[in-house]
Scaffold this motif. Structure first.
Motif, mmCIF file in Angstrom:
data_model
loop_
_atom_site.group_PDB
_atom_site.id
_atom_site.type_symbol
_atom_site.label_atom_id
_atom_site.label_comp_id
_atom_site.label_asym_id
_atom_site.label_seq_id
_atom_site.Cartn_x
_atom_site.Cartn_y
_atom_site.Cartn_z
ATOM 1 N N HIS A 14 19.908 44.641 4.337
ATOM 2 C CA HIS A 14 20.518 45.966 4.477
ATOM 3 C C HIS A 14 19.458 46.996 4.864
ATOM 4 O O HIS A 14 19.672 47.830 5.758
ATOM 5 C CB HIS A 14 21.184 46.347 3.165
ATOM 6 N N VAL A 54 29.659 50.910 14.126
ATOM 7 C CA VAL A 54 30.229 50.252 12.950
ATOM 8 C C VAL A 54 30.034 51.125 11.711
ATOM 9 O O VAL A 54 30.963 51.330 10.929
ATOM 10 C CB VAL A 54 29.607 48.847 12.743
ATOM 11 N N VAL A 55 28.850 51.677 11.533
ATOM 12 C CA VAL A 55 28.564 52.530 10.375
ATOM 13 C C VAL A 55 29.452 53.779 10.399
ATOM 14 O O VAL A 55 30.041 54.150 9.379
ATOM 15 C CB VAL A 55 27.066 52.923 10.346
ATOM 16 N N GLN A 58 33.121 52.848 9.665
ATOM 17 C CA GLN A 58 33.294 52.540 8.238
ATOM 18 C C GLN A 58 33.328 53.815 7.408
ATOM 19 O O GLN A 58 34.139 53.934 6.482
ATOM 20 C CB GLN A 58 32.152 51.655 7.731
ATOM 21 N N SER A 59 32.468 54.766 7.732
ATOM 22 C CA SER A 59 32.441 56.010 6.950
ATOM 23 C C SER A 59 33.729 56.793 7.148
ATOM 24 O O SER A 59 34.274 57.338 6.192
ATOM 25 C CB SER A 59 31.215 56.855 7.294
ATOM 26 N N MET A 64 33.534 50.673 2.286
ATOM 27 C CA MET A 64 32.162 50.420 1.856
ATOM 28 C C MET A 64 31.544 49.354 2.755
ATOM 29 O O MET A 64 32.218 48.432 3.201
ATOM 30 C CB MET A 64 32.129 49.943 0.405
ATOM 31 N N CYS A 65 30.268 49.497 3.016
ATOM 32 C CA CYS A 65 29.540 48.540 3.843
ATOM 33 C C CYS A 65 29.673 47.140 3.250
ATOM 34 O O CYS A 65 29.503 46.945 2.047
ATOM 35 C CB CYS A 65 28.066 48.941 3.922
ATOM 36 N N THR A 68 26.752 46.052 1.148
ATOM 37 C CA THR A 68 26.749 46.638 -0.188
ATOM 38 C C THR A 68 27.712 45.883 -1.096
ATOM 39 O O THR A 68 27.383 45.556 -2.241
ATOM 40 C CB THR A 68 27.139 48.129 -0.131
ATOM 41 N N THR A 69 28.895 45.589 -0.573
ATOM 42 C CA THR A 69 29.896 44.854 -1.344
ATOM 43 C C THR A 69 29.362 43.479 -1.740
ATOM 44 O O THR A 69 29.492 43.065 -2.899
ATOM 45 C CB THR A 69 31.192 44.705 -0.517
ATOM 46 N N TYR A 109 26.327 60.396 9.247
ATOM 47 C CA TYR A 109 26.505 59.221 10.107
ATOM 48 C C TYR A 109 27.076 59.622 11.468
ATOM 49 O O TYR A 109 26.670 59.103 12.503
ATOM 50 C CB TYR A 109 27.435 58.193 9.460
#
Length: 132
Positions: A14, A54-55, A58-59, A64-65, A68-69, A109
């Motif tokens: 990450h 992608v980031v 997602q935001s 949640m990334c 992270t999950t 982001y």
């Protein structure tokens, strides 16, 4: 122990993704000024753009990334609740994760994504020329 090691590996991955996204923009802008040809590579630029898209998506979606999950799942399997006691996980988490309202992350982001998009204008990718 294997779950903790895997969780640390996911956290390091990450951090690598974050470093790629942020560091690449810095290198692209510096490379544009210094005329580095490699920063105009279309494959590199497409991968960089895809990563930040992608980031940003997602935001906006409130998702949640996945990294992270996965890390949280692995830590739960390892019986960990926090990062205490594990040097790598503790310090990488301090760099990657911080508390702020969701709108702050969406704004940051999105602004960063806009900078990446603008880099295509100021430092456009160029296909390599074929040798004759």
């Amino acid at each position: 122990m294997p779950y903790q090691t895997l969780a640390n590996a996911v956290l390091a991955l990450h951090a690598g993704v974050v470093l790629f996204i942020v560091g690449s923009l810095v290198l692209i802008l510096a490379g544009g000024v210094r005329r580095w040809r490699w920063v105009r590579n279309p494959w590199f630029r497409a991968l960089h753009l895809a990563a930040i898209v992608v980031v940003v998506l997602q935001s906006w979606a409130g998702v949640m990334c996945p990294l992270t999950t996965l890390e949280h799942w692995l830590r739960a399997r390892a019986g960990q609740v926090s990062y205490e006691g594990d040097f790598i996980a503790y310090w990488l988490s301090k760099v990657l994760f911080f508390e702020a309202p969701p709108w702050v992350f969406i704004a940051v982001y999105s602004a960063f994504g806009l900078l990446v998009a603008l880099s295509f204008y100021f430092v456009p990718p160029v296909r390599a020329r074929k040798a004759a």
